[in-house]
Design a protein around this motif. Structure first.
Motif, short mmCIF file in Angstrom:
data_model
loop_
_atom_site.label_atom_id
_atom_site.label_comp_id
_atom_site.label_asym_id
_atom_site.label_seq_id
_atom_site.Cartn_x
_atom_site.Cartn_y
_atom_site.Cartn_z
N PHE A 157 41.36 26.08 41.58
CA PHE A 157 40.08 26.78 41.72
C PHE A 157 38.93 26.06 40.96
O PHE A 157 38.73 26.78 39.86
N TYR A 158 38.70 25.15 41.24
CA TYR A 158 37.75 24.19 40.63
C TYR A 158 36.52 24.99 40.61
O TYR A 158 36.02 25.50 41.38
N GLY A 159 35.93 24.68 39.42
CA GLY A 159 34.51 25.80 39.28
C GLY A 159 34.84 27.12 38.66
O GLY A 159 33.93 27.82 38.46
N CYS A 160 36.06 27.65 38.56
CA CYS A 160 36.20 29.08 38.46
C CYS A 160 35.87 29.41 37.10
O CYS A 160 35.59 30.59 36.38
N GLU A 161 35.84 28.44 36.03
CA GLU A 161 35.25 28.69 34.68
C GLU A 161 33.81 29.06 34.78
O GLU A 161 33.40 29.62 33.84
N LEU A 162 33.14 29.00 35.79
CA LEU A 162 31.72 29.25 35.88
C LEU A 162 31.33 30.84 36.19
O LEU A 162 30.32 31.26 36.05
N TRP A 163 32.59 31.38 36.83
CA TRP A 163 32.45 32.68 37.16
C TRP A 163 32.22 33.68 35.95
O TRP A 163 33.03 33.50 34.95
N SER A 164 31.51 34.82 36.08
CA SER A 164 31.28 35.79 35.31
C SER A 164 32.64 36.55 35.14
O SER A 164 33.01 36.91 36.27
N LEU A 165 33.49 36.49 34.10
CA LEU A 165 34.71 37.40 34.18
C LEU A 165 34.58 39.04 34.23
O LEU A 165 35.55 39.26 34.46
N SER A 166 33.37 39.45 34.28
CA SER A 166 33.30 40.76 34.34
C SER A 166 33.01 41.21 36.00
O SER A 166 32.94 42.14 36.29
N ASN A 167 32.77 39.97 36.74
CA ASN A 167 32.80 40.34 38.06
C ASN A 167 33.86 40.89 38.77
O ASN A 167 35.16 40.52 38.64
N ARG A 168 33.62 42.05 39.64
CA ARG A 168 34.74 42.62 40.23
C ARG A 168 35.29 41.94 41.25
O ARG A 168 36.53 42.37 41.78
N THR A 169 34.67 40.99 41.91
CA THR A 169 35.28 40.26 43.14
C THR A 169 36.52 39.56 42.71
O THR A 169 37.29 39.15 43.80
N ILE A 170 36.48 39.28 41.53
CA ILE A 170 37.65 38.33 41.09
C ILE A 170 39.04 39.06 41.26
O ILE A 170 40.02 38.58 41.47
N ASP A 171 38.88 40.34 41.20
CA ASP A 171 39.98 41.25 41.54
C ASP A 171 40.62 40.93 42.89
O ASP A 171 41.61 40.91 43.08
N ASP A 172 39.61 40.76 43.78
CA ASP A 172 40.36 40.46 45.28
C ASP A 172 40.99 39.11 45.22
O ASP A 172 41.78 38.98 46.04
N VAL A 173 40.56 38.16 44.32
CA VAL A 173 41.32 36.93 44.48
C VAL A 173 42.69 36.97 43.70
O VAL A 173 43.68 36.51 44.19
N CYS A 174 42.68 37.62 42.74
CA CYS A 174 43.88 38.32 41.94
C CYS A 174 44.92 39.10 42.87
O CYS A 174 46.17 38.93 43.11
N ILE A 175 44.37 39.99 43.70
CA ILE A 175 45.34 40.67 44.90
C ILE A 175 45.62 39.62 45.98
O ILE A 175 47.05 39.59 46.12
N ALA A 176 44.83 38.79 46.39
CA ALA A 176 45.30 37.70 47.17
C ALA A 176 46.41 36.71 46.56
O ALA A 176 47.30 36.12 47.32
N TRP A 177 46.32 36.37 45.47
CA TRP A 177 47.27 35.73 44.71
C TRP A 177 48.54 36.38 44.68
O TRP A 177 49.49 35.54 44.89
N ARG A 178 48.66 37.50 44.20
CA ARG A 178 49.73 38.34 44.30
C ARG A 178 50.42 38.51 45.68
O ARG A 178 51.64 38.31 45.60
N LYS A 179 49.67 38.65 46.56
CA LYS A 179 50.13 38.83 47.83
C LYS A 179 50.96 37.56 48.42
O LYS A 179 51.79 37.50 49.06
N ALA A 180 50.10 36.44 48.11
CA ALA A 180 50.71 35.28 48.41
C ALA A 180 51.90 34.78 48.01
O ALA A 180 52.72 34.31 48.61
N LEU A 181 51.83 35.11 46.45
CA LEU A 181 53.14 34.95 45.86
C LEU A 181 54.18 35.50 46.44
O LEU A 181 55.46 34.96 46.53
N ARG A 182 53.92 36.80 46.62
CA ARG A 182 55.11 37.60 47.44
C ARG A 182 55.43 37.02 48.74
O ARG A 182 56.87 36.85 48.83
N ARG A 183 54.43 36.46 49.64
CA ARG A 183 55.09 35.99 50.86
C ARG A 183 55.70 34.55 50.48
O ARG A 183 56.57 34.21 51.21
N VAL A 184 55.17 33.78 49.51
CA VAL A 184 56.08 32.43 49.12
C VAL A 184 57.46 32.82 48.81
O VAL A 184 58.36 32.08 49.23
N LEU A 185 57.53 33.63 47.99
CA LEU A 185 58.88 34.26 47.31
C LEU A 185 59.83 34.93 48.19
O LEU A 185 60.91 35.29 47.81
#
Length: 172
Positions: A100-128
């Motif tokens: 996630f090149y450039g993610c350090e530029l994101w505002s950590l208070s942005n609620r849209t990051i939660d969508d990426v976290c959810i996608a990460w968890r769903k993807a990890l479940r699929r991979v495993l």
């Protein structure tokens, strides 16, 4: 002094207005800027080094694009390597789907990051090959990594430390 020539056709300009001066936004959208008599295009957002910069400094568009790209990478991984051993898929996931090149530029208070976290968890479940109901707090433990949001914080911290230690070198 340096004989620099700017190409107006390859240039864009972006007007950024602070939140307390939003009443000026209509006037600023009609601004015109010229270089050597050629009009430069006024844009609301622009991609710079793969990071979307908006006139309102919102990271939403950039985060959504990164999330969609991540989901596509995971789908490609599972399309071509789904029959492989779980450890191989996990290593491929960590190597090819977790950039996630450039993610350090994101505002950590942005609620849209939660969508990426959810996608990460769903993807990890699929991979495993885990059920959708498996607890999300177990996922980082199973794959020996930090939760996605913690990875973003760590990236931001590394970028800050690099800036703190590199700035005195540049100034000296």
């Amino acid at each position: 002094q340096y004989d620099i020539v700017f190409n107006a056709e390859k240039s864009k300009f972006l007007v950024v207005i602070s939140h307390n001066r939003r009443f000026m936004s209509a006037d600023m959208r009609t601004c015109k800027l010229y270089i050597n008599g050629k009009l430069i295009e006024n844009v609301n957002h622009y991609s710079h080094l793969g990071h979307i910069i908006n006139s309102d400094f919102s990271d939403d568009e950039d985060i959504i694009i990164r999330r969609n790209s991540f989901v596509g990478q995971v789908n490609n991984l599972l399309c071509f390597f789904n029959k492989q051993d779980i450890l191989i898929k996990l290593k491929l996931f960590q190597s090819y789907c977790s950039s996630f090149y450039g993610c350090e530029l994101w505002s950590l208070s942005n609620r849209t990051i939660d969508d990426v976290c959810i996608a990460w968890r769903k993807a990890l479940r699929r991979v495993l090959n885990l059920p959708h109901s498996s607890h999300s707090y177990l996922l980082p433990i199973i794959c020996c990594s930090l939760p996605f949001f913690d990875e973003i914080i760590l990236s931001a911290l590394h970028a800050s430390l690099l800036l703190v230690f590199a700035l005195p070198l540049v100034l000296s």
